[in-house]
Design an enzyme around this catalytic site. Structure first.
Site, PDB file in Angstrom:
ATOM      1  N   ILE A 188     -15.099  14.535   6.065  1.00  0.00           N
ATOM      2  CA  ILE A 188     -13.781  13.891   6.032  1.00  0.00           C
ATOM      3  C   ILE A 188     -13.532  13.285   4.656  1.00  0.00           C
ATOM      4  O   ILE A 188     -12.427  13.390   4.095  1.00  0.00           O
ATOM      5  CB  ILE A 188     -13.681  12.811   7.122  1.00  0.00           C
ATOM      6  CG1 ILE A 188     -13.655  13.434   8.522  1.00  0.00           C
ATOM      7  CG2 ILE A 188     -12.457  11.930   6.903  1.00  0.00           C
ATOM      8  CD1 ILE A 188     -12.378  14.138   8.890  1.00  0.00           C
TER       9      ILE A 188
ATOM     10  N   ASP B 203      -1.466  -0.877   6.123  1.00  0.00           N
ATOM     11  CA  ASP B 203      -1.741  -0.430   7.497  1.00  0.00           C
ATOM     12  C   ASP B 203      -3.175  -0.677   7.924  1.00  0.00           C
ATOM     13  O   ASP B 203      -3.478  -0.679   9.115  1.00  0.00           O
ATOM     14  CB  ASP B 203      -1.430   1.063   7.635  1.00  0.00           C
ATOM     15  CG  ASP B 203      -2.422   1.915   6.867  1.00  0.00           C
ATOM     16  OD1 ASP B 203      -2.386   1.892   5.627  1.00  0.00           O
ATOM     17  OD2 ASP B 203      -3.241   2.602   7.503  1.00  0.00           O
TER      18      ASP B 203
ATOM     19  N   ASP C  87      -0.070   4.868   1.503  1.00  0.00           N
ATOM     20  CA  ASP C  87      -0.210   5.710   2.695  1.00  0.00           C
ATOM     21  C   ASP C  87       0.017   4.896   3.961  1.00  0.00           C
ATOM     22  O   ASP C  87      -0.589   3.855   4.183  1.00  0.00           O
ATOM     23  CB  ASP C  87      -1.609   6.337   2.730  1.00  0.00           C
ATOM     24  CG  ASP C  87      -1.833   7.263   1.550  1.00  0.00           C
ATOM     25  OD1 ASP C  87      -1.060   8.222   1.403  1.00  0.00           O
ATOM     26  OD2 ASP C  87      -2.762   7.006   0.763  1.00  0.00           O
TER      27      ASP C  87
ATOM     28  N   LYS D 103     -18.616  12.215   8.487  1.00  0.00           N
ATOM     29  CA  LYS D 103     -18.062  11.229   7.557  1.00  0.00           C
ATOM     30  C   LYS D 103     -17.930  11.815   6.152  1.00  0.00           C
ATOM     31  O   LYS D 103     -16.911  11.647   5.476  1.00  0.00           O
ATOM     32  CB  LYS D 103     -18.952   9.989   7.526  1.00  0.00           C
ATOM     33  CG  LYS D 103     -18.495   8.906   6.571  1.00  0.00           C
ATOM     34  CD  LYS D 103     -19.476   7.736   6.565  1.00  0.00           C
ATOM     35  CE  LYS D 103     -19.064   6.678   5.552  1.00  0.00           C
ATOM     36  NZ  LYS D 103     -20.051   5.554   5.503  1.00  0.00           N
TER      37      LYS D 103
ATOM     38  N   VAL E  81     -12.399  15.798   2.075  1.00  0.00           N
ATOM     39  CA  VAL E  81     -10.998  16.195   2.191  1.00  0.00           C
ATOM     40  C   VAL E  81     -10.131  15.318   1.279  1.00  0.00           C
ATOM     41  O   VAL E  81      -9.181  15.800   0.661  1.00  0.00           O
ATOM     42  CB  VAL E  81     -10.517  16.081   3.650  1.00  0.00           C
ATOM     43  CG1 VAL E  81      -9.027  16.399   3.749  1.00  0.00           C
ATOM     44  CG2 VAL E  81     -11.313  17.007   4.550  1.00  0.00           C
TER      45      VAL E  81
ATOM     46  N   ASP F  47       0.874  -1.157   0.000  1.00  0.00           N
ATOM     47  CA  ASP F  47       0.000   0.000   0.000  1.00  0.00           C
ATOM     48  C   ASP F  47       0.924   1.222   0.000  1.00  0.00           C
ATOM     49  O   ASP F  47       2.142   1.087   0.156  1.00  0.00           O
ATOM     50  CB  ASP F  47      -0.884  -0.038   1.249  1.00  0.00           C
ATOM     51  CG  ASP F  47      -1.851   1.131   1.324  1.00  0.00           C
ATOM     52  OD1 ASP F  47      -2.281   1.613   0.270  1.00  0.00           O
ATOM     53  OD2 ASP F  47      -2.168   1.558   2.451  1.00  0.00           O
TER      54      ASP F  47
END
Length: 520
Positions: free
Chosen positions: A224, A359, A74, A221, A227, A72
Site C-alpha cells: 500500500i 481528515d 487529500d 502495509k 502505491v 490538508d
C-alpha cells in the site's frame, strides 16, 4: 401468576409493538404508560431530523477569533470517488503478487466498497479486524478473520473477555509499534488496505496455507505504501482526474469566501506538488495559488509537527529543489518538508487564531491541539451518509424503541419474582436483537463509525478530544458567516441526568420509581 411473554412485533407500518400481558395491574399500568410514552416520541423525533450540512462542535469556538485558515489536501480540499479505492486495492494486490511472490489466485479478489469502515483496529498477531469502543472493549459481532466473522465465544476465549489492555492498543498515532499489537486505521486511504488484508487472509485460510500474520501485515502495509511513495497512484489520478476527484465547486466556493473576507490561508500536505497542482487546477483553477499565502508539500505529517530537524526547502513548479536557506515563507512560492516549529517562527501564526482542517485525527489534528493550541476542524465525509441514515423512519423507530426498551429493563429489573424476571429476560433478548439490527443499518459488518452499540467508538472518543469542530466537508462552512460561534451541546453526565429527563433511560419515562412488591 405468570406473564405471557414479551415479544417484538409489527403493526404493519413498521412500528415495533411490545405485547406483554401481565395479570398484575401494577405491572400492567407501568408497562402501558412506558410503552405509550415511547410511541409518542417517534413523530416528535422524526420531525427533528439532523441537517447533514451542519458543523458540530466538541469545544466552543468562534469564527470571529480565527484569522488564519490552514488545510490538508487529500479528503479535505480534494474529495475522491470510490474508484480511487479500487485503484489502490488493485495496484497493491498486484504488487504483492509480482514483487512479494504471493499466489496468483489473489487476482480473484476485488475491492468491496462497503465491507469496512475506518477507525477499526487490526490485531497484527492474530490477523483479526475489529471495532473497539472508547473503553477498549471489543464489540462482539464485529471481529473478522479474513472476510468472515469470528464467533463471539472464540473472541472471548482469545482475549480472556472483551477488553483490550492499554499496552496492547495502538500507539498515539494508531500504529502497531514498540510492543503494541494493535493497529488502528484512521484515514480514508486505509479502507483499501483493510480490504486487502482481509482478502489475503481469506485466500490463505480458504486454501489451508500456513502463514505468519505479522509478515502478511507488513507486506500489505509495504505494498500500500508503494502505491503512494512510488507515485503510482498520483500518476493514475492525474491521467484521469475527472474519474477520481469530486466536489470541486464547493471547495472553490469556500476558499473564495475566505479570501474575499481577508483571511490568511495556507496548505500543509504530504502529497507532492505536481499531484496537488493538477488537482487544484481542476478544483479551483490555474490561479489557485493566489488564494494561499503559504503552500507546503511533502510535509511528512505527523513528523512535521514534532521533528525540529527538517528545514524547509524551496521547490520550483518544475520540481527543481533549491539549496538556499529559507528565511521567509513567501506567497507564490512552493516549499517542501520543514517542521511546524520553524513554521511558527517564520510566520508568527500561533495559538487560537489559527484553524486547521484535516481528515486524519492523529496525523492532522492531535499534535496541533495538544501541543500548539491551534483550533482544529475534522473533515468526516462518512458523516453525511450516517446522518441521512439516522434521519430515516426505520432508524428513528429502532433507536427510540431501543432506548425505551433499555429503560424498561432498567426500571423493571428490581422485581425479582420468577414471573417478572421471565418478562425482563424476554426484553433483554429483544434488546440484543435490536442492537444488531441497528448496527446493520449503518454497515452490515462493523456498524456505525461513531457507535459500538451504545458506547462511543474509539474513533469517536479521539474525534471529540482532538477536533474542536467536525463536519462532512468544507462546504458546510458556506452555511455560516465568519462571526458565528459554535457551541457544543450540553449533554448530561450520568449524575446530571435528572435535569435532562428526556435523555435518561427509566427516568425518561417521567414516572416515579416503583419499588418491588410481593406478588402472590
Amino acid at each position: 401468576m405468570s406473564p405471557s411473554c414479551g415479544t417484538y412485533q409489527s403493526n404493519g407500518s413498521g412500528v415495533p409493538l411490545l405485547t406483554v400481558v401481565l395479570h398484575n395491574t401494577h405491572y400492567l399500568i407501568c408497562t402501558y404508560l412506558q410503552y405509550t410514552y415511547l410511541i409518542s416520541l417517534i413523530p416528535v423525533i422524526s420531525k427533528n431530523s439532523v441537517n447533514p450540512d451542519t458543523i458540530f462542535a466538541n469545544n466552543e469556538m468562534s469564527l470571529g477569533d480565527i484569522e488564519i485558515y490552514g488545510f490538508d489536501y487529500d479528503y479535505t480540499l480534494a474529495f475522491y470517488s470510490r474508484h480511487l479505492h479500487t485503484l489502490i486495492f488493485n495496484i497493491a494486490r498486484d504488487i504483492l503478487i509480482q514483487e512479494h511472490r504471493y499466489p496468483e489466485g489473489l487476482r480473484e479478489y476485488e475491492y468491496i466498497p462497503n465491507f469496512v469502515v475506518r477507525g477499526l483496529h487490526y490485531d497484527v498477531q492474530r490477523a483479526l479486524l475489529m471495532k473497539i469502543d472508547a473503553f477498549h472493549y471489543i464489540q462482539l459481532g464485529t471481529v473478522y478473520r479474513g472476510l468472515h466473522p469470528v464467533p463471539d465465544k472464540e473472541v472471548i476465549a482469545m482475549y480472556d473477555g472483551c477488553h483490550v489492555p492499554l499496552e496492547n492498543m495502538s500507539d498515539f498515532y494508531g500504529k502497531s509499534s514498540h510492543g503494541h499489537t494493535m493497529k488502528q486505521y484512521m484515514d480514508i486511504f486505509s479502507l483499501p488496505e483493510m480490504n486487502l488484508l482481509c482478502s489475503v487472509n481469506d485466500y490463505f485460510m480458504k486454501h489451508n496455507i500456513d502463514y505468519e500474520p505479522v509478515h502478511l501485515y507488513k507486506d500489505v502495509k509495504e505494498a500500500i505504501g508503494d502505491v503512494h511513495v512510488k507515485g503510482i497512484m498520483y500518476r493514475a489520478v492525474e491521467a484521469d482526474i475527472e474519474n477520481y476527484i469530486s466536489y470541486g465547486e464547493q471547495t472553490h466556493a469556500v476558499l473564495k469566501k475566505l479570501y474575499e473576507d481577508g483571511k490568511k490561508m495556507f496548505l500543509i500536505t504530504n502529497s507532492p506538488f505536481d499531484f496537488v497542482d493538477r488537482g487544484m487546477n481542476y478544483i479551483v483553477g490555474k490561479d489557485w495559488r493566489d488564494l494561499f499565502d503559504i503552500v507546503i508539500v511533502q510535509a511528512d505529517k505527523p513528523g512535521f509537527f514534532n521533528d525540529r530537524r527538517k528545514p524547509f526547502r524551496r521547490v520550483t513548479d518544475k520540481g527543481v529543489l533549491h539549496w538556499d536557506r529559507i528565511h521567509k515563507l513567501e506567497k507564490g512560492k512552493i516549499y517542501k518538508q520543514g517542521n511546524l516549529y520553524e513554521f511558527l517562527r517564520l510566520t508568527g501564526w500561533r495559538g487560537s487564531k489559527v484553524l486547521y482542517f484535516g481528515d486524519h485525527i492523529y496525523s492532522d489534528l492531535a499534535d496541533l491541539t495538544l501541543k500548539h493550541g491551534w483550533r482544529t476542524g475534522a473533515i468526516i465525509p462518512e458523516l453525511r451518509k450516517e446522518i441521512k441514515i439516522m434521519n430515516t423512519e426505520e432508524c428513528v423507530h429502532l433507536m427510540t424503541w431501543l432506548q425505551g426498551l433499555t429503560g424498561l429493563i432498567e426500571h423493571m429489573q428490581v422485581h425479582r419474582d420468577p414471573a417478572s424476571q421471565a418478562v425482563v429476560q424476554e426484553w433483554i433478548k429483544e434488546r440484543e436483537a435490536m442492537r444488531s439490527q441497528t448496527k446493520d443499518i449503518f454497515n452490515g459488518q462493523f456498524g456505525s463509525l461513531f457507535r459500538t452499540y451504545h458506547n462511543p467508538t474509539y474513533f469517536s472518543r479521539r474525534l471529540s478530544r482532538f477536533a474542536d469542530i467536525y463536519m462532512a466537508s468544507l462546504s458546510c462552512l458556506l452555511n455560516y458567516d465568519f462571526h458565528h460561534t459554535f457551541f457544543p451541546r450540553r449533554t448530561p453526565l450520568q449524575h446530571e441526568s435528572p435535569f435532562w429527563p428526556e435523555q435518561t433511560s427509566a427516568g425518561a419515562l417521567k414516572m416515579p420509581f416503583i419499588p418491588p412488591q410481593n406478588h402472590n
